[in-house]
Design an enzyme around this catalytic site. Structure first.
Site, PDB file in Angstrom:
ATOM      1  N   ARG A  52      30.893 -24.105  28.913  1.00 43.80           N
ATOM      2  CA  ARG A  52      31.520 -22.899  29.445  1.00 43.80           C
ATOM      3  C   ARG A  52      31.482 -22.973  30.959  1.00 43.80           C
ATOM      4  O   ARG A  52      30.885 -23.873  31.556  1.00 43.80           O
ATOM      5  CB  ARG A  52      30.931 -21.596  28.886  1.00 43.80           C
ATOM      6  CG  ARG A  52      29.497 -21.555  28.500  1.00 43.80           C
ATOM      7  CD  ARG A  52      28.509 -21.640  29.635  1.00 43.80           C
ATOM      8  NE  ARG A  52      28.835 -20.718  30.707  1.00 43.80           N
ATOM      9  CZ  ARG A  52      28.520 -20.888  31.960  1.00 43.80           C
ATOM     10  NH1 ARG A  52      27.839 -21.969  32.345  1.00 43.80           N
ATOM     11  NH2 ARG A  52      28.842 -20.033  32.890  1.00 43.80           N
ATOM     12  N   GLY A  53      32.140 -21.973  31.587  1.00 39.18           N
ATOM     13  CA  GLY A  53      32.314 -22.027  33.037  1.00 39.18           C
ATOM     14  C   GLY A  53      33.685 -22.643  33.292  1.00 39.18           C
ATOM     15  O   GLY A  53      34.045 -23.663  32.683  1.00 39.18           O
ATOM     16  N   ALA A  54      34.450 -22.025  34.194  1.00 39.75           N
ATOM     17  CA  ALA A  54      35.861 -22.385  34.350  1.00 39.75           C
ATOM     18  C   ALA A  54      36.100 -23.877  34.613  1.00 39.75           C
ATOM     19  O   ALA A  54      36.867 -24.524  33.884  1.00 39.75           O
ATOM     20  CB  ALA A  54      36.480 -21.514  35.445  1.00 39.75           C
ATOM     21  N   ARG A  95      40.450 -20.711  25.379  1.00 39.96           N
ATOM     22  CA  ARG A  95      40.036 -19.445  26.015  1.00 39.96           C
ATOM     23  C   ARG A  95      41.141 -19.077  27.016  1.00 39.96           C
ATOM     24  O   ARG A  95      41.690 -19.961  27.667  1.00 39.96           O
ATOM     25  CB  ARG A  95      38.676 -19.584  26.743  1.00 39.96           C
ATOM     26  CG  ARG A  95      37.499 -19.805  25.793  1.00 39.96           C
ATOM     27  CD  ARG A  95      36.162 -19.806  26.536  1.00 39.96           C
ATOM     28  NE  ARG A  95      35.710 -18.461  26.860  1.00 39.96           N
ATOM     29  CZ  ARG A  95      34.637 -18.212  27.637  1.00 39.96           C
ATOM     30  NH1 ARG A  95      33.952 -19.218  28.159  1.00 39.96           N
ATOM     31  NH2 ARG A  95      34.264 -16.967  27.887  1.00 39.96           N
ATOM     32  N   GLN A 200      24.058 -15.666  30.223  1.00 44.10           N
ATOM     33  CA  GLN A 200      24.237 -16.911  30.988  1.00 44.10           C
ATOM     34  C   GLN A 200      23.321 -16.934  32.216  1.00 44.10           C
ATOM     35  O   GLN A 200      22.931 -18.002  32.677  1.00 44.10           O
ATOM     36  CB  GLN A 200      25.687 -17.062  31.445  1.00 44.10           C
ATOM     37  CG  GLN A 200      26.683 -17.347  30.335  1.00 44.10           C
ATOM     38  CD  GLN A 200      27.306 -16.080  29.807  1.00 44.10           C
ATOM     39  OE1 GLN A 200      26.661 -15.034  29.771  1.00 44.10           O
ATOM     40  NE2 GLN A 200      28.553 -16.142  29.397  1.00 44.10           N
ATOM     41  N   ASP A 241      36.895 -17.158  37.495  1.00 43.84           N
ATOM     42  CA  ASP A 241      37.654 -17.820  36.423  1.00 43.84           C
ATOM     43  C   ASP A 241      39.125 -17.936  36.758  1.00 43.84           C
ATOM     44  O   ASP A 241      39.818 -18.822  36.260  1.00 43.84           O
ATOM     45  CB  ASP A 241      37.473 -17.067  35.104  1.00 43.84           C
ATOM     46  CG  ASP A 241      36.109 -17.382  34.534  1.00 43.84           C
ATOM     47  OD1 ASP A 241      35.126 -16.775  34.997  1.00 43.84           O
ATOM     48  OD2 ASP A 241      36.024 -18.280  33.675  1.00 43.84           O
ATOM     49  N   ASN A 251      36.206 -12.604  36.937  1.00 44.44           N
ATOM     50  CA  ASN A 251      34.928 -13.309  36.737  1.00 44.44           C
ATOM     51  C   ASN A 251      34.145 -12.562  35.665  1.00 44.44           C
ATOM     52  O   ASN A 251      34.588 -11.517  35.160  1.00 44.44           O
ATOM     53  CB  ASN A 251      34.138 -13.411  38.042  1.00 44.44           C
ATOM     54  CG  ASN A 251      32.949 -14.361  37.916  1.00 44.44           C
ATOM     55  OD1 ASN A 251      33.110 -15.506  37.467  1.00 44.44           O
ATOM     56  ND2 ASN A 251      31.758 -13.915  38.277  1.00 44.44           N
ATOM     57  N   LYS A 252      33.004 -13.086  35.317  1.00 43.77           N
ATOM     58  CA  LYS A 252      32.189 -12.554  34.224  1.00 43.77           C
ATOM     59  C   LYS A 252      32.055 -11.034  34.299  1.00 43.77           C
ATOM     60  O   LYS A 252      31.834 -10.471  35.367  1.00 43.77           O
ATOM     61  CB  LYS A 252      30.807 -13.222  34.276  1.00 43.77           C
ATOM     62  CG  LYS A 252      29.798 -12.776  33.248  1.00 43.77           C
ATOM     63  CD  LYS A 252      30.291 -12.853  31.823  1.00 43.77           C
ATOM     64  CE  LYS A 252      30.853 -14.213  31.454  1.00 43.77           C
ATOM     65  NZ  LYS A 252      31.619 -14.170  30.169  1.00 43.77           N
TER      66      LYS A 252
HETATM   67  O1  MRU Z   1      32.111 -16.853  29.757  1.00 46.37           O
HETATM   68  P1  MRU Z   1      31.652 -17.895  30.723  1.00 46.37           P
HETATM   69  O2  MRU Z   1      30.188 -18.177  30.652  1.00 46.37           O
HETATM   70  O3  MRU Z   1      32.499 -19.148  30.632  1.00 46.37           O
HETATM   71  O4  MRU Z   1      31.935 -17.259  32.144  1.00 46.37           O
HETATM   72  C1  MRU Z   1      31.723 -18.032  33.274  1.00 46.37           C
HETATM   73  C2  MRU Z   1      31.929 -17.300  34.555  1.00 46.37           C
HETATM   74  O5  MRU Z   1      32.302 -16.156  34.583  1.00 46.37           O
HETATM   75  C3  MRU Z   1      31.723 -18.093  35.805  1.00 46.37           C
HETATM   76  O6  MRU Z   1      31.293 -17.275  36.844  1.00 46.37           O
HETATM   77  C4  MRU Z   1      33.050 -18.752  36.215  1.00 46.37           C
HETATM   78  O7  MRU Z   1      33.607 -19.456  35.138  1.00 46.37           O
HETATM   79  C5  MRU Z   1      32.878 -19.667  37.358  1.00 46.37           C
HETATM   80  S1  MRU Z   1      31.968 -21.126  36.946  1.00 46.37           S
HETATM   81  C6  MRU Z   1      31.904 -22.084  38.359  1.00 46.37           C
END
Ligand code: MRU
Length: 368
Positions: A52-54, A95, A200, A241, A251-252
């Protein structure tokens, strides 16, 4: 620093036949790597957030496309092309919010233009996916270098979710200046919001920072305001994201609330992201599709009943922070501040990097 090398979230399996990831659903209890050998297994891993993470999901999807197509090298050209379209579409859809996912899949699929045969197509895609990984590693480093001047010695830094090594191909985005500061012997005190409902922050950010010997304290999400009111936070830094053309940031979930709190307490609020997270085709945050997660992630948190079994739940995975609440966005090109005094938008062109930063970056060859 205990571990100088940050964890590698995504890499090629040793023989190149699979995508090797840390299964992030198991952290921090166990650090286990798994190998994904098909596009379907990569889609599953992205959906269930094993990766996970963009940036990391973009890299995993790009590699997933390669491993899938290498299983179809012997197919007739039309069947090969059809499978490529299908697999790319499935990976893109895994996603919806992070633009890096579609960006990396499209870039990898486009590498097959002008190749002679299936084998050459797979080779070209493998090279492209590898480039995406190595470029991301470099972008993280540049983001960290650029953001470093925003981080005073011994700063109290609040971060949300995980925008660290586990979310990228390198040392992360929001956490990149923290890693660089630590490697130069500077201290920083990181407060990691636990990040309900999938944790996370407490499971991943705390794990990777503690592993690196960085001073990190986990806080329940609801503690952020108390810390800011007490003057213990010098800056907030988060990842993204997707960043719309006007600088609104997805973002999250919970990021928006932190930005409102930061504005109230006059604490700078920074977003760190590679330019692969910029989406010029999306005008404002209102146009960004926000993923809504399964209700049971809230009702049955990590296997226990944490709400009445059938209660209604609303669990968007991301929120939108308007550009007006963002002090600056840091990309690998430098520090971008709102382009007008009302603070409603950003301009990400090269020339908008403030002169002082631009000079320093150009001098060390850091601008693109
Ligand atoms: O749902 P996730 O854990 O994939 O969400 C991730 C985030 O919101 C991060 O802040 C974002 O992807 C940036 S990662 C460098």
């Amino acid at each position: 620093m205990r571990h100088v090398e940050p964890p590698e979230a995504v890499r090629w399996a040793a023989d190149g036949s699979g995508v090797d990831i840390i299964d992030q659903t198991l952290l921090p209890e166990s650090e286990r790597r798994i190998t994904l050998g098909t596009a379907d297994s990569v889609v599953e891993a992205i959906r269930s957030m094993r990766v996970r993470g963009a940036p990391a999901i973009g890299i995993a999807a790009a590699m997933g496309l390669v491993v899938e197509m290498s299983r179809h090298v012997a197919d007739p050209p039309e069947a090969f092309a059809g499978r490529l379209r299908q697999a790319a579409a499935a990976l893109r859809r895994a996603r919806p919010t992070a633009v890096n996912l579609a960006w990396a899949v499209d870039r990898t699929a486009a590498a097959v233009a002008d190749v002679e045969d299936n084998a050459a197509a797979v080779r070209a895609m493998r090279e492209e996916a590898t480039r995406i990984l190595t470029e991301d590693r470099e972008m993280c480093r540049r983001i960290g270098e650029a953001a470093l001047e925003l981080v005073p010695e011994d700063a109290g830094i609040l971060t949300h979710c995980n925008a660290g090594a586990l979310a990228t191909g390198g040392i992360g985005t929001a956490l990149a200046p923290v890693y660089i500061a630590a490697s130069r012997g500077r201290t920083a005190r990181v407060f990691a919001c636990e990040t309900r409902p999938l944790l996370q922050g407490s499971r991943l950010t705390a794990w990777e920072l503690e592993r690196a010997g960085v001073d990190v304290t986990v806080i329940p999400d609801s503690v952020a305001g108390t810390l800011m009111a007490g003057g213990r936070i010098d800056l907030v830094i988060v990842g993204a994201d997707r960043i719309a053309a006007n600088g609104d940031v997805a973002n999250k979930i919970g990021t928006y609330g932190l930005a409102v709190l930061a504005a109230h307490h006059d604490v700078p609020f920074y977003v760190a992201a590679p330019t692969s997270t910029l989406d010029p085709a999306t005008a404002t945050g209102a146009d960004i599709i926000i993923e809504v997660r399964d209700a049971d992630e809230v009702r049955r948190g990590f296997g226990r009943l944490t709400a009445p079994a059938d209660v209604a739940v609303f669990s968007p995975a991301f929120d939108i922070t308007p550009a007006s609440l963002i002090t600056a966005i840091i990309t690998e090109r430098g520090i971008h501040r709102p382009s007008d005094r009302s603070g409603t938008g950003f301009d990400f062109r090269e020339g908008t990097v403030p002169h002082r930063v631009a000079e320093r970056c150009t001098a060390t060859g850091q601008t693109k």
